[in-house]
Design a protein around this motif. Sequence first.
Motif, short mmCIF file in Angstrom:
data_model
loop_
_atom_site.label_atom_id
_atom_site.label_comp_id
_atom_site.label_asym_id
_atom_site.label_seq_id
_atom_site.Cartn_x
_atom_site.Cartn_y
_atom_site.Cartn_z
N UNK A 372 -47.01 -18.13 8.74
CA UNK A 372 -48.13 -17.22 8.96
C UNK A 372 -48.92 -16.99 7.68
N UNK A 373 -48.22 -16.83 6.57
CA UNK A 373 -48.88 -16.54 5.30
C UNK A 373 -47.96 -15.74 4.41
N UNK A 374 -48.49 -15.17 3.32
CA UNK A 374 -47.63 -14.37 2.45
C UNK A 374 -47.31 -13.03 3.10
N UNK A 375 -48.09 -12.66 4.10
CA UNK A 375 -47.83 -11.39 4.77
C UNK A 375 -48.32 -11.45 6.20
N UNK A 376 -47.81 -10.53 7.01
CA UNK A 376 -48.31 -10.40 8.36
C UNK A 376 -49.70 -9.75 8.30
N UNK A 377 -50.43 -9.83 9.41
CA UNK A 377 -51.73 -9.15 9.46
C UNK A 377 -51.54 -7.64 9.33
N UNK A 378 -52.63 -6.95 9.04
CA UNK A 378 -52.54 -5.51 8.76
C UNK A 378 -51.94 -4.72 9.90
N UNK A 379 -52.38 -5.04 11.13
CA UNK A 379 -51.88 -4.28 12.27
C UNK A 379 -50.37 -4.43 12.42
N UNK A 380 -49.89 -5.66 12.24
CA UNK A 380 -48.44 -5.90 12.34
C UNK A 380 -47.71 -5.13 11.25
N UNK A 381 -48.31 -5.11 10.06
CA UNK A 381 -47.67 -4.38 8.96
C UNK A 381 -47.61 -2.89 9.23
N UNK A 382 -48.67 -2.38 9.85
CA UNK A 382 -48.68 -0.95 10.17
C UNK A 382 -47.55 -0.64 11.15
N UNK A 383 -47.38 -1.51 12.16
CA UNK A 383 -46.29 -1.30 13.12
C UNK A 383 -44.94 -1.39 12.41
N UNK A 384 -44.81 -2.37 11.51
CA UNK A 384 -43.55 -2.52 10.78
C UNK A 384 -43.27 -1.29 9.94
N UNK A 385 -44.32 -0.74 9.31
CA UNK A 385 -44.09 0.45 8.48
C UNK A 385 -43.76 1.67 9.34
N UNK A 386 -44.33 1.74 10.54
CA UNK A 386 -43.92 2.79 11.47
C UNK A 386 -42.44 2.66 11.80
#
Lengths: 465, 144
Positions: A372-386
């Motif tokens: 995918x890349x060095x990171x997930x997209x922002x929305x996925x990251x927000x869910x992960x941080x939740x």
Amino acid sequence: MTTSLLKYPSQAVAKPYFIAAIGLFVGQILFGLIMGLQYVIGDFLFPEIPFNVARMVHTNLLIVWLLFGFMGAAYYLVPEEAERELHSPKLALALFWIFLVAGALTIVGYLSVPYATLAKLTGNDILPTMGREFLEQPTITKVGIVIVALGFLYNIGLTILSGRKTVINVVMLTGLVGLAVMFLFSFYNPENLVLDKYFWWWVVHLWVEGVWELILGSILAYVLIKTTGVDREVIDKWLYVIIAAALITGIIGTGHHYYFIGTPEYWQWLGSIFSSLEPIPFFMMTIFAFNMVNKRRKQHANKATVLWAMGTAVMAFLGAGVWGFLHTLAPVNYYTHGTQITAAHGHMAFYGAYAMIVLTIISYAMPKLRGIGTAMNNRAQVVEMWSFWLMTVSMVFITLFLTAAGILQVWLQRYQPNPLPFMAAQDQVALFYWMREVAGVVFTIGLILYIVSFFVKGNPQEANS
Amino acid sequence: MPELFTKTMARNIYLGGSVFFILVFLALTFDTTARLPKRDHRENITEQVALGKKVWEENNCIGCHTLLGEGAYFAPELGNVYQRFGQSKDAIKAFIQSRPVEGIPGRRSMPQFNLSEEELDAVAEFLKWTSEIDTNNWPPNING
């Protein structure tokens, strides 16, 4: 395509290990919920899944998913650190399936037949090793674990020895070798209970308060180098100091398990002194993580990973350090030994130190492993941080409720003028078990969100680097 | 960390410290195992006691109970159950034998393990032997 983001294509073998780890983690939590309910509804699922079976599944799944996580972490970071391909990706993949099938069969065995039958079927008579806490696996499973560990060490060891030897790699290897060597004591089960207990701790304590800290430290150091860009020299020095503190305090710190099991009284002094120093390495880990993130030379796109890394440092200090210290002094432990205080400490320490470090490396490596890349997209990251906050905060509450239950239990059953029998005291603290179960449900919601985060699609407008 | 403190120094503290404390731990282990016979009364470990430990293990008793404070916290401590049951092996056996197969509605209940008479005797002997280990006066009272 999948491998294009990896420096070394053989790192890709880490992916099935991480997926299996997450799957087993889910199983662990489901059985945790069952046990939590059995604490208040005593006959829940009885006699189909008695408490002892649920607990065995809960703790054994924890150990196995952490081992999957550690092995995945090693397969991912060792080639990059050694600057060469993994010695044998095929062996790594073969061992993955052997370990997964052996683990699954063992769990099926726990759930499908009475434990005594399982002991008979697997020939426990030949070399009795079963029926001891955390080491409940049939002897044949234990042999399987040793074989997998040997193959794994051979693979990782050859990769490291013929490649660049970084401090992270060497510390990781030392920790993994220690893990395998200490596990051999699980085969020693003398008829004398005191000797049995004495050396049982060589597996359990010298794992979680010894060699596992080396693995934890090296994974954390690796992720911090990658996400902060801080000079490796600085990080290496920190890593050495942290693991020095861990072993200097933790080895004699084993003594805090030798207060009341038949071992001599001098362990009360040694155990109290050394184990009260055991929070130091965890405190240093916290300072280390925050310092490195403050000194960062780049803003890494994977914010979730940085959150997990800092969370690990803080929660390991709280769970292993503070909650460990809470009941580690012999005069305190005299009253708290074998109560819910121990359970409270166990939950936050395992989650904070070991579950979270595995989730940290998964968070860092998975986007790359999936291409995918060095990171997930922002929305996925927000869910992960939740999911990070839901799981972490609910674990804090699980720990607080168990601590409250434990303090009450000690008072009711051991301290007040007219002490109550065990079950009478348990009935009195049921409210806290209910609250613990609610916190467990919130934890489960966090875990579901965590899995969802892997499948969240990005905003189409968002430029994904 | 200041430059005065080099990576080599850090490594040496790690290596030196670990090796030193491993050796201390081994020495203490040697001393402990030498002192244990007086505390664990191993001369009383009969074949029956040994069988009792095996029955204890093969029914995963540690999955609910603590024994000398170690195990699970779902059911009572059994290191002193021999004392709690009035130093009666028969009482221990009777309790294990009488557990209802279907449990007790709404309550925690020990499973029915269908132990043989020989196994029941052995478990009771094992728990009696365990209750005689010198545990530095733990547990604090009879309730465990």
